[in-house]
Design a protein around this motif. Structure first.
Motif, PDB file in Angstrom:
ATOM      1  N   VAL A 228       0.837  -1.205   0.000  1.00 61.01           N
ATOM      2  CA  VAL A 228       0.000   0.000   0.000  1.00 61.01           C
ATOM      3  C   VAL A 228       0.870   1.252   0.000  1.00 61.01           C
ATOM      4  CG1 VAL A 228      -1.715   1.320   1.294  1.00 61.01           C
ATOM      5  CG2 VAL A 228      -1.905  -1.177   1.146  1.00 61.01           C
ATOM      6  N   LEU A 229       1.880   1.273   0.854  1.00 63.37           N
ATOM      7  CA  LEU A 229       2.766   2.443   0.946  1.00 63.37           C
ATOM      8  C   LEU A 229       3.524   2.669  -0.359  1.00 63.37           C
ATOM      9  CD1 LEU A 229       4.210   1.880   4.536  1.00 63.37           C
ATOM     10  CD2 LEU A 229       2.433   3.504   3.842  1.00 63.37           C
ATOM     11  N   LEU A 230       4.046   1.586  -0.946  1.00 68.33           N
ATOM     12  CA  LEU A 230       4.819   1.718  -2.181  1.00 68.33           C
ATOM     13  C   LEU A 230       3.935   2.103  -3.362  1.00 68.33           C
ATOM     14  CD1 LEU A 230       7.258  -1.322  -1.802  1.00 68.33           C
ATOM     15  CD2 LEU A 230       7.817   1.109  -1.607  1.00 68.33           C
ATOM     16  N   ALA A 231       2.693   1.623  -3.368  1.00 69.68           N
ATOM     17  CA  ALA A 231       1.773   1.991  -4.449  1.00 69.68           C
ATOM     18  C   ALA A 231       1.472   3.485  -4.417  1.00 69.68           C
ATOM     19  CB  ALA A 231       0.485   1.182  -4.334  1.00 69.68           C
ATOM     20  N   ARG A 232       1.338   4.032  -3.217  1.00 67.92           N
ATOM     21  CA  ARG A 232       1.084   5.467  -3.088  1.00 67.92           C
ATOM     22  C   ARG A 232       2.327   6.277  -3.439  1.00 67.92           C
ATOM     23  NH1 ARG A 232      -2.277   5.438   2.683  1.00 67.92           N
ATOM     24  NH2 ARG A 232      -4.104   4.313   1.891  1.00 67.92           N
ATOM     25  N   ARG A 233       3.499   5.743  -3.102  1.00 67.72           N
ATOM     26  CA  ARG A 233       4.740   6.473  -3.335  1.00 67.72           C
ATOM     27  C   ARG A 233       5.126   6.471  -4.813  1.00 67.72           C
ATOM     28  NH1 ARG A 233       9.443   4.041  -0.034  1.00 67.72           N
ATOM     29  NH2 ARG A 233       8.074   4.807   1.627  1.00 67.72           N
ATOM     30  N   HIS A 234       5.045   5.305  -5.441  1.00 67.11           N
ATOM     31  CA  HIS A 234       5.536   5.172  -6.813  1.00 67.11           C
ATOM     32  C   HIS A 234       4.445   5.255  -7.882  1.00 67.11           C
ATOM     33  CE1 HIS A 234       9.504   4.171  -5.334  1.00 67.11           C
ATOM     34  NE2 HIS A 234       9.033   3.153  -4.638  1.00 67.11           N
ATOM     35  N   ARG A 235       3.183   5.022  -7.495  1.00 64.39           N
ATOM     36  CA  ARG A 235       2.059   5.017  -8.428  1.00 64.39           C
ATOM     37  C   ARG A 235       2.385   4.196  -9.679  1.00 64.39           C
ATOM     38  NH1 ARG A 235      -1.270  10.581  -8.358  1.00 64.39           N
ATOM     39  NH2 ARG A 235      -2.653   9.159  -9.460  1.00 64.39           N
ATOM     40  N   PRO A 236       2.651   2.913  -9.501  1.00 65.99           N
ATOM     41  CA  PRO A 236       2.962   2.061 -10.652  1.00 65.99           C
ATOM     42  C   PRO A 236       1.734   1.881 -11.543  1.00 65.99           C
ATOM     43  CG  PRO A 236       2.561   0.717  -8.733  1.00 65.99           C
ATOM     44  CD  PRO A 236       2.575   2.146  -8.244  1.00 65.99           C
ATOM     45  N   ASP A 237       1.950   1.387 -12.724  1.00 66.31           N
ATOM     46  CA  ASP A 237       0.825   1.088 -13.607  1.00 66.31           C
ATOM     47  C   ASP A 237       0.102  -0.172 -13.124  1.00 66.31           C
ATOM     48  OD1 ASP A 237       1.348   3.165 -15.662  1.00 66.31           O
ATOM     49  OD2 ASP A 237       3.205   2.022 -15.937  1.00 66.31           O
ATOM     50  N   VAL A 238       0.876  -1.145 -12.665  1.00 64.33           N
ATOM     51  CA  VAL A 238       0.316  -2.432 -12.249  1.00 64.33           C
ATOM     52  C   VAL A 238       1.004  -2.899 -10.967  1.00 64.33           C
ATOM     53  CG1 VAL A 238      -0.039  -4.863 -12.871  1.00 64.33           C
ATOM     54  CG2 VAL A 238      -0.183  -3.090 -14.639  1.00 64.33           C
ATOM     55  N   VAL A 239       0.208  -3.412 -10.036  1.00 70.88           N
ATOM     56  CA  VAL A 239       0.744  -4.105  -8.864  1.00 70.88           C
ATOM     57  C   VAL A 239       0.471  -5.591  -9.040  1.00 70.88           C
ATOM     58  CG1 VAL A 239       0.677  -4.397  -6.362  1.00 70.88           C
ATOM     59  CG2 VAL A 239       0.276  -2.130  -7.367  1.00 70.88           C
ATOM     60  N   LEU A 240       1.521  -6.404  -9.036  1.00 73.59           N
ATOM     61  CA  LEU A 240       1.348  -7.853  -8.995  1.00 73.59           C
ATOM     62  C   LEU A 240       1.199  -8.220  -7.528  1.00 73.59           C
ATOM     63  CD1 LEU A 240       3.885  -9.381 -11.565  1.00 73.59           C
ATOM     64  CD2 LEU A 240       1.408  -9.169 -11.755  1.00 73.59           C
ATOM     65  N   MET A 241       0.011  -8.650  -7.143  1.00 74.40           N
ATOM     66  CA  MET A 241      -0.328  -8.804  -5.734  1.00 74.40           C
ATOM     67  C   MET A 241      -0.608 -10.255  -5.365  1.00 74.40           C
ATOM     68  SD  MET A 241      -0.992  -6.990  -2.897  1.00 74.40           S
ATOM     69  CE  MET A 241      -1.591  -5.343  -3.361  1.00 74.40           C
TER      70      MET A 241
ATOM     71  N   PRO B 288      -6.939   8.034  -3.012  1.00 80.87           N
ATOM     72  CA  PRO B 288      -6.673   9.021  -4.069  1.00 80.87           C
ATOM     73  C   PRO B 288      -5.187   9.072  -4.436  1.00 80.87           C
ATOM     74  CG  PRO B 288      -8.095   9.954  -2.365  1.00 80.87           C
ATOM     75  CD  PRO B 288      -7.594   8.649  -1.834  1.00 80.87           C
ATOM     76  N   GLU B 289      -4.317   8.798  -3.461  1.00 82.59           N
ATOM     77  CA  GLU B 289      -2.871   8.865  -3.717  1.00 82.59           C
ATOM     78  C   GLU B 289      -2.407   7.797  -4.701  1.00 82.59           C
ATOM     79  OE1 GLU B 289      -3.612   9.980   0.638  1.00 82.59           O
ATOM     80  OE2 GLU B 289      -4.315   8.506  -0.825  1.00 82.59           O
ATOM     81  N   SER B 290      -3.190   6.728  -4.839  1.00 83.57           N
ATOM     82  CA  SER B 290      -2.816   5.666  -5.780  1.00 83.57           C
ATOM     83  C   SER B 290      -3.846   5.524  -6.889  1.00 83.57           C
ATOM     84  CB  SER B 290      -2.625   4.338  -5.042  1.00 83.57           C
ATOM     85  OG  SER B 290      -3.708   4.052  -4.185  1.00 83.57           O
ATOM     86  N   ALA B 291      -4.521   6.628  -7.197  1.00 86.37           N
ATOM     87  CA  ALA B 291      -5.509   6.604  -8.279  1.00 86.37           C
ATOM     88  C   ALA B 291      -4.853   6.179  -9.590  1.00 86.37           C
ATOM     89  CB  ALA B 291      -6.142   7.984  -8.434  1.00 86.37           C
ATOM     90  N   GLY B 292      -5.523   5.318 -10.316  1.00 85.97           N
ATOM     91  CA  GLY B 292      -4.994   4.864 -11.597  1.00 85.97           C
ATOM     92  C   GLY B 292      -4.126   3.623 -11.505  1.00 85.97           C
ATOM     93  N   VAL B 293      -3.757   3.245 -10.280  1.00 89.64           N
ATOM     94  CA  VAL B 293      -2.963   2.026 -10.096  1.00 89.64           C
ATOM     95  C   VAL B 293      -3.883   0.821 -10.225  1.00 89.64           C
ATOM     96  CG1 VAL B 293      -1.553   0.704  -8.488  1.00 89.64           C
ATOM     97  CG2 VAL B 293      -1.325   3.193  -8.589  1.00 89.64           C
ATOM     98  N   ARG B 294      -3.481  -0.148 -11.015  1.00 83.72           N
ATOM     99  CA  ARG B 294      -4.305  -1.346 -11.215  1.00 83.72           C
ATOM    100  C   ARG B 294      -3.637  -2.548 -10.574  1.00 83.72           C
ATOM    101  NH1 ARG B 294      -8.459  -0.498 -14.654  1.00 83.72           N
ATOM    102  NH2 ARG B 294      -8.449   1.506 -15.734  1.00 83.72           N
ATOM    103  N   VAL B 295      -4.461  -3.419 -10.035  1.00 80.71           N
ATOM    104  CA  VAL B 295      -3.952  -4.579  -9.302  1.00 80.71           C
ATOM    105  C   VAL B 295      -4.259  -5.859 -10.053  1.00 80.71           C
ATOM    106  CG1 VAL B 295      -4.063  -5.897  -7.160  1.00 80.71           C
ATOM    107  CG2 VAL B 295      -4.225  -3.386  -7.098  1.00 80.71           C
ATOM    108  N   LEU B 296      -3.236  -6.664 -10.230  1.00 78.22           N
ATOM    109  CA  LEU B 296      -3.364  -7.991 -10.839  1.00 78.22           C
ATOM    110  C   LEU B 296      -3.040  -9.015  -9.758  1.00 78.22           C
ATOM    111  CD1 LEU B 296      -3.685  -9.895 -13.260  1.00 78.22           C
ATOM    112  CD2 LEU B 296      -1.299  -9.428 -13.854  1.00 78.22           C
TER     113      LEU B 296
END
Length: 229
Positions: A47-60, A80-88
């Motif tokens: 969660v913290l890294l997704a907000r910090r880096h805002r990747p295109d995809v999180v492999l979860m 809102p800090e990770s808006a647009g991040v998609r989770v796979l």
């Protein structure tokens, strides 16, 4: 003049098995057009890294110590800090007991850990492009599984704002039909089906097709008979 190349797909790895995570990192970082931007073995750090880096995809991964992948997905997709991040979601079984919960949490799809490297890379590209990785076959099985199993009743979804034609399209999405199959069934063009889907996404505040499947289920449009046993 040669056009600037497209930026790479930025991927965050959330997997608690170090060997698996290292293998995924090597695969992604050696694939043209992709790059890892972070890695972790816990949901909290995901969660913290997704907000910090805002990747295109999180492999979860689903099962991780502490906060699991479901809750991490929910927090990433809601922030809102990770808006647009998609989770796979990465799962061991194609109908893992947590898959439905992951989709409701906002995941854009899931992939079996035993998939080939080429399938994994294709899945990342699909999710990064904004599409849902939920094949018609898997959709049918997923809905059937959760209508037949003793899970808690789904939330009720209000579908009053959609038209009858949109309701027809949503029903067929929920049943796992592809755009081409929906077009044939309703005697529409594929382009018209895509237009209806776009309107459904907007009206139902859905992230992607996977969320429309959930909306169809919660709206009572899916009626698969329960196993009498």
């Amino acid at each position: 003049m040669t056009a600037d190349p497209s930026p790479p797909i930025r991927v965050l790895l959330a997997e608690d098995q170090v060997l698996v995570r290292d293998s995924l990192k090597v695969l992604i970082d050696t694939t043209p057009g992709m790059a890892t931007v972070g890695e972790t073995g816990t949901g909290t750090d995901a969660v913290l890294l997704a907000r910090r880096h805002r990747p295109d995809v999180v492999l979860m991964d689903v099962r991780m110590p502490g906060m699991d992948g479901i809750e991490a997905t929910r927090r990433i997709c809601a922030a809102p800090e990770s808006a647009g991040v998609r989770v796979l979601i990465l799962t061991t079984f194609d109908l893992d007991e947590y898959v439905y919960a992951a989709l409701r949490a906002g995941a854009s799809g899931f992939l079996i850990k035993s998939a080939r490297a080429s399938e994994l890379l294709a899945a990342i590209r699909v999710v990064a492009s904004g599409e849902a990785l939920l094949s018609p076959t898997v959709t049918r099985r997923l809905i059937a599984e959760f209508l037949q199993a003793p899970h808690p009743a789904p939330a009720v979804r209000d579908l009053n704002d959609i038209t009858q034609r949109e309701r027809d399209v949503l029903t067929l999405i929920g049943k796992g039909l592809s755009n081409a199959e929906i077009a044939e069934h309703l005697h529409l063009t594929v382009g018209t089906v895509k237009t209806h889907i776009g309107r459904l996404l907007a009206k139902l505040h859905a992230r992607d097709r996977a969320q429309l499947v959930i909306a169809a289920y919660e709206g009572g449009l899916i009626t698969i008979p329960r196993d009498p046993r």
